[in-house]
Design an enzyme around this catalytic site. Sequence first.
Site, mmCIF file in Angstrom:
data_model
loop_
_atom_site.group_PDB
_atom_site.id
_atom_site.type_symbol
_atom_site.label_atom_id
_atom_site.label_comp_id
_atom_site.label_asym_id
_atom_site.label_seq_id
_atom_site.Cartn_x
_atom_site.Cartn_y
_atom_site.Cartn_z
ATOM 1 N N PHE A 185 2.730 55.929 11.650
ATOM 2 C CA PHE A 185 3.139 54.897 10.693
ATOM 3 C C PHE A 185 1.899 54.105 10.315
ATOM 4 C CE2 PHE A 185 4.639 50.869 9.102
ATOM 5 C CZ PHE A 185 5.615 51.285 8.206
ATOM 6 N N ASP A 197 -6.137 53.509 13.774
ATOM 7 C CA ASP A 197 -5.221 52.451 13.335
ATOM 8 C C ASP A 197 -4.750 51.729 14.598
ATOM 9 O OD1 ASP A 197 -3.003 50.943 12.713
ATOM 10 O OD2 ASP A 197 -2.111 52.421 11.360
ATOM 11 N N LYS A 234 -1.186 42.609 12.830
ATOM 12 C CA LYS A 234 -0.180 42.132 13.788
ATOM 13 C C LYS A 234 -0.664 41.011 14.699
ATOM 14 C CE LYS A 234 2.901 46.071 13.644
ATOM 15 N NZ LYS A 234 4.067 45.471 13.022
HETATM 16 C C1 LIG Z 1 0.272 51.304 13.514
HETATM 17 C C2 LIG Z 1 0.686 50.544 12.293
HETATM 18 N N1 LIG Z 1 -0.069 50.640 11.179
HETATM 19 C C3 LIG Z 1 0.244 49.963 10.057
HETATM 20 C C4 LIG Z 1 1.347 49.141 9.999
HETATM 21 C C5 LIG Z 1 1.675 48.393 8.734
HETATM 22 O O1 LIG Z 1 1.414 47.046 8.906
HETATM 23 P P1 LIG Z 1 2.040 45.966 7.870
HETATM 24 O O2 LIG Z 1 3.511 46.005 8.047
HETATM 25 O O3 LIG Z 1 1.406 44.665 8.276
HETATM 26 O O4 LIG Z 1 1.613 46.389 6.507
HETATM 27 C C6 LIG Z 1 2.166 49.014 11.132
HETATM 28 C C7 LIG Z 1 3.386 48.186 11.095
HETATM 29 O O5 LIG Z 1 4.294 48.309 11.898
HETATM 30 C C8 LIG Z 1 1.820 49.734 12.310
HETATM 31 O O6 LIG Z 1 2.565 49.656 13.426
#
Ligand SMILES: Cc1ncc(COP(=O)(O)O)c(C=O)c1O
Length: 395
Positions: free
Chosen positions: A135, A220, A249
């Site tokens: 994700f 990520d 986050k």
């Molecule tokens: C690993 C990861 N990358 C990217 C995102 C996307 O972040 P945002 O919701 O702040 O755009 C998330 C959100 O849950 C995530 O867990």
Amino acid sequence: MSSWQELEAKYFMHTFNRVPVTLVRGEGARVWDEDGKEYLDFVAGWAVDSLGHCHPVVSEAVAEQARTLIQTSNQFYTIPQLQLAELLVQNSCLDKVFFCNSGAEANEGAVKLARRYGKLKLNGAYEVITAMNSFHGRTLAMTAATGQAKFQDPYLPLPIGFKNVEYNNIEAIKAATTEQTCAVMLEPIEAEGGVNIPDDKYLAAVRDWCDQSGILLILDEIQTGVGRTGTLFAYEQSGIVPDIMSLAKGLGSGMPIAAFLAWDKASLFAPGEHGSTFAGNPVACAAGYATLKYILANDIAGSVKRVGSYFMARLEGLKQKFPFITDVRGRGLLMAMEFSHDIAQSVLMACLDKGLLVNRLKPQMLRFMPPLIIGNGEVDEALDILDKVLSSIDI
Ligand SMILES: Cc1ncc(COP(=O)(O)O)c(C=O)c1O
């Protein structure tokens, strides 16, 4: 339904599956709803409120900055973003930072940077290999990066330039690499995809492959970073370093801030090639600076490791007790519990009733991502509630 929930039904696009609770206040690991009912919060703003709700160092930093200077443009230097940039670089393996407003934007920026690298150093290579069940966010490009059909199908066709391959399978990455590949982008643990922890040697093998192929490795760490898994960054546990890393986050303990960092050799944006109005907003950066300073000064990552081990031992205890729990897994304070049946929603609702907030990750899976400042006492309180709830489940 409360009148707030009626307003939502009337005015809001129906994209969020909310539980019927309107939260009005938070302190530490606890929140209160509009009727004054208290909950122990093991969702923490979706793994965001790293120091808990309204931690005094964060609230003070935000209030002070909000009284002083809220927003300028990036035409000018502002102090909180430079303080936070210095602290991030000094405590990570990377050299340069770009701030953003959300995780999806940080990943977009990371991919744009990898494409610049591809254009300038790899004969125009532009493709990024990502994993199934990953994700990476909700923008169109990050939807293409996210290897899950349920997020992609409603928006087909998606932007080109991404190949989704099996996670935890180095051969799949090797097979997908071509002369068009500029980077591999992975989560150290697939958080939204099911708290999937790869084999110990996977990330090292990917690092080796990227080095051999001359391509970049983007990690990520939006969910795993800033102490969540028991070290400041999850990559520290795999013995490798990324070329680019994205964060969001927990970085601002509740304030919207994200970042991507890169080695000098990969920091190839020229002036004007990337930007954002709110990037590095002083209030968000003041929250990030206060959060990161507190995490470092108080060894919050070490505490996460200790409390996380205790948490895991108690989860194992529940697994022994209830045969319908098929797996418990996680690192630090990012944990999942998997069931043999689709009972996660009813477990969530029963926990809610008893004053505990948990996340339903899949129909048969719960996730726990509490504030990083909790101790064993809060773990006991949460798992005693869960134990009672599971004892009443009829399968
Ligand atoms: C690993 C990861 N990358 C990217 C995102 C996307 O972040 P945002 O919701 O702040 O755009 C998330 C959100 O849950 C995530 O867990």
